[in-house]
Write an enzyme that holds these catalytic residues in place. Structure first.
Site, PDB file in Angstrom:
ATOM      1  N   CYS A  83      18.627  15.822 -17.190  1.00 29.01           N
ATOM      2  CA  CYS A  83      20.083  15.781 -17.169  1.00 29.01           C
ATOM      3  C   CYS A  83      20.584  14.894 -16.048  1.00 29.01           C
ATOM      4  O   CYS A  83      19.846  14.512 -15.148  1.00 29.01           O
ATOM      5  CB  CYS A  83      20.652  17.183 -16.963  1.00 29.01           C
ATOM      6  SG  CYS A  83      20.137  18.350 -18.226  1.00 29.01           S
ATOM      7  N   GLY A  88      20.190  11.733 -20.226  1.00 29.66           N
ATOM      8  CA  GLY A  88      20.415  12.743 -21.256  1.00 29.66           C
ATOM      9  C   GLY A  88      21.367  12.207 -22.291  1.00 29.66           C
ATOM     10  O   GLY A  88      22.470  11.777 -21.946  1.00 29.66           O
ATOM     11  N   ASN A  91      21.432  19.825 -12.778  1.00 30.52           N
ATOM     12  CA  ASN A  91      20.250  19.037 -13.154  1.00 30.52           C
ATOM     13  C   ASN A  91      19.043  19.724 -12.539  1.00 30.52           C
ATOM     14  O   ASN A  91      18.997  19.927 -11.325  1.00 30.52           O
ATOM     15  CB  ASN A  91      20.400  17.607 -12.631  1.00 30.52           C
ATOM     16  CG  ASN A  91      19.167  16.737 -12.906  1.00 30.52           C
ATOM     17  OD1 ASN A  91      18.914  15.779 -12.196  1.00 30.52           O
ATOM     18  ND2 ASN A  91      18.400  17.067 -13.930  1.00 30.52           N
ATOM     19  N   GLY A  92      18.071  20.068 -13.347  1.00 35.19           N
ATOM     20  CA  GLY A  92      16.880  20.755 -12.864  1.00 35.19           C
ATOM     21  C   GLY A  92      16.524  21.889 -13.803  1.00 35.19           C
ATOM     22  O   GLY A  92      16.966  21.920 -14.957  1.00 35.19           O
ATOM     23  N   TYR A 117       9.720   6.496 -13.721  1.00 32.10           N
ATOM     24  CA  TYR A 117      10.302   6.397 -15.055  1.00 32.10           C
ATOM     25  C   TYR A 117      11.766   6.808 -15.159  1.00 32.10           C
ATOM     26  O   TYR A 117      12.555   6.126 -15.805  1.00 32.10           O
ATOM     27  CB  TYR A 117       9.459   7.250 -16.013  1.00 32.10           C
ATOM     28  CG  TYR A 117      10.001   7.387 -17.408  1.00 32.10           C
ATOM     29  CD1 TYR A 117       9.974   6.302 -18.287  1.00 32.10           C
ATOM     30  CD2 TYR A 117      10.535   8.580 -17.865  1.00 32.10           C
ATOM     31  CE1 TYR A 117      10.465   6.417 -19.583  1.00 32.10           C
ATOM     32  CE2 TYR A 117      11.020   8.708 -19.158  1.00 32.10           C
ATOM     33  CZ  TYR A 117      10.986   7.621 -20.013  1.00 32.10           C
ATOM     34  OH  TYR A 117      11.465   7.742 -21.272  1.00 32.10           O
TER      35      TYR A 117
END
Ligand code: SF4
Length: 492
Positions: free
Chosen positions: A19, A45, A120-121, A265
């Site tokens: 995210c 996302g 996020n996580g 990435y």
């Protein structure tokens, strides 16, 4: 963030995601700026997004399935999101749980006023906490692990909202970069190890010097904000309506463990991460890969787009010419996050095409960022052979991905990871390359951080390569004891 990771979801529903979060406080165009910031974070996302704005009294929300440009294409939508502050979220998911109820930011009316949260996580004890909360009478509105934080805040006995927020976070394990809003303030927070990224910047005088938070610096660049600094691991930054800011460190001091895969990435190459240009880090990884895994070849060909900087580094280090031997269509999603093997195969064909005129009769060294299931790599090798390549050598800019991520990144369960199932030579046979080699974990550290990995105190989370998870994995330990033991045992 979702509870439907295969190890976490009681129903076995598979939903995994990475995210991006964004927030701004102090601008009359807060929602529009947030939409722009989310657009810059779209690579984190692509399946859903949302914005919640606040005018100091009420919250206004708009969430939808699809890309930011689709969900927020209508100027009227942004007019429906008034106020001087807004936070937003882009989300990835696979199957199940894709409904709007899981799209963030989530918001709720608590005893001390409204509260919204973008996360996020992944919270690795969310299942356990959720069961405890439900036993006490909590009624969940989503299957999101993020909602656990809201319920923990709601049931905390501390007097102020900030104390309740910290109290709630003391109970959670895992990775979280959060942007939260109360009617009068914005709170940004990063977990004690700083696993997921979060940065802070500031807009110019035209926007009243509004404070901006984002997953990556590229979002600051795109909205015209100046990068000020990263939110430190374990830091809670509170910004009031009038711009006053305070920083708190309620979780003590821990050795940071940011996700090393952000360098490999996830992050956009035009972002800074952990104090370093992601592009430069990827080039350095490629150069290190060339030193460790040289190849006698005619051309260095990147698997676009994320393999490009590493391939440039490989080419510069090795002296083998860099060429675009694969052309990527930009109108399909990333294959790493396709929902099924069948769809993934068709995704490869739609996404990449060999540049036949270039590769025919040549010895090619392909550079990719990682091998996950191996199906994409196999198809790309096959594509190069079909285009007439004489030899196809495969070099990977990360060590073998042999462990699942439990910190908010879409990796399959271990049984589907090629490197968890096979050693190097069977992997080479599986993808049908003439040779296969990965950068070493020490080489990766040297490339991104200048020195090798200290096994006693690693400076990054590298658990998907080493199995050395930096936090407890309570839900995993509860559900799959044997799998957990395997993961902890295999420390490189
Ligand atoms: Fe990043 Fe891998 Fe750690 Fe997940 S397990 S946070 S992908 S390094």
């Amino acid at each position: 963030m979702n509870l439907t990771h295969p190890y976490l979801d009681p129903d076995g529903d598979k939903l995994r995601e990475e995210c991006g979060v964004f927030g701004v406080i102090g601008s009359t165009e807060a929602a529009a700026i947030t939409a722009l910031g989310l657009h810059a974070l779209q690579h984190r996302g692509q399946e859903a997004c949302g914005i919640v704005s606040g005018d100091g009294r009420d919250f206004f929300a708009r969430r939808g399935l699809g890309h930011v440009a689709q969900v927020f294409s209508d100027q009227q939508l942004l007019a429906e999101l008034p106020g001087h502050m807004a936070s937003g979220h882009v989300r990835y998911s696979t199957t199940g749980g894709q409904g709007l109820r899981n799209v963030q930011p989530l918001h709720a009316d608590l005893a001390r006023g409204g509260f919204s949260i973008a996360h996020n996580g992944n919270i690795s004890n969310a299942g356990q906490l959720r069961r405890q909360l439900v036993e006490k009478g909590a009624i969940f509105q989503s299957s999101s692990d993020t909602e656990v934080i809201i319920h923990l805040i709601a049931t905390s006995r501390y007097p102020t909202l900030l104390d309740r927020f910290v109290d709630a976070l003391r109970m959670v394990e895992g990775a979280y970069s959060l942007i939260c809003m109360t009617p009068k303030r914005m709170i940004a927070c990063r977990d004690p190890l700083g696993i997921r990224p979060l940065v802070m910047g500031r807009l110019g005088p035209k926007d009243n010097g509004a404070v901006v938070f984002a997953s990556e610096t590229v979002a600051l660049d795109v909205v015209g904000a100046t990068f000020e600094r990263e939110i430190e691991p374990g830091e809670v930054v509170e910004v009031r309506q009038d711009g006053r800011m305070s920083s708190h460190r309620p979780f003590g001091v821990h050795g940071p463990r940011p996700c090393i895969f952000e360098h490999v990435y996830f992050s956009r190459p035009d972002s800074l991460f952990a104090g370093r240009s992601v592009y430069e880090a990827r080039k350095a990884i490629g150069a290190q890969l060339a030193l460790e895994c040289p190849t006698d070849a005619d051309l260095v060909v990147p698997v676009p787009d994320s393999g490009v900087p590493a391939a440039i580094g490989y080419s510069q280090q090795s002296g083998v010419p860099f060429e675009l031997g694969i052309i990527r269509s930009h109108y399909v999603g990333r294959t790493f996050i396709q929902p099924s093997d069948g769809a993934r195969h068709s995704g490869v064909k739609r996404k990449h095409n060999a540049n036949r005129a270039l590769v025919e009769g040549k010895r090619i060294v392909l550079i990719d960022d990682s091998i996950v299931r191996g199906t994409t790599s196999m198809k790309i090798v096959e594509m190069m052979r079909d285009a007439g390549a004489r030899e196809v050598h495969f070099r990977v800019a990360s060590p073998p991905t042999a462990h699942s991520c439990f910190y908010g990144v879409d990796t399959p369960e271990r049984s589907k990871l090629l490197a968890a199932r096979m050693d190097l030579e069977p992997m080479r046979e599986f993808i049908k390359a003439d040779s296969l080699a990965f950068i070493s974990i020490n080489g990766l550290y040297r490339a991104v951080d200048g020195i090798e990995r200290d096994a006693a105190a690693p400076r990054f989370c590298d658990a998907c390569f080493t199995g050395d998870y930096p936090t407890s994995l309570t839900d995993l330990a509860e559900r799959t004891q044997s799998e957990a033991q395997l993961s902890f045992d295999k420390v490189a």
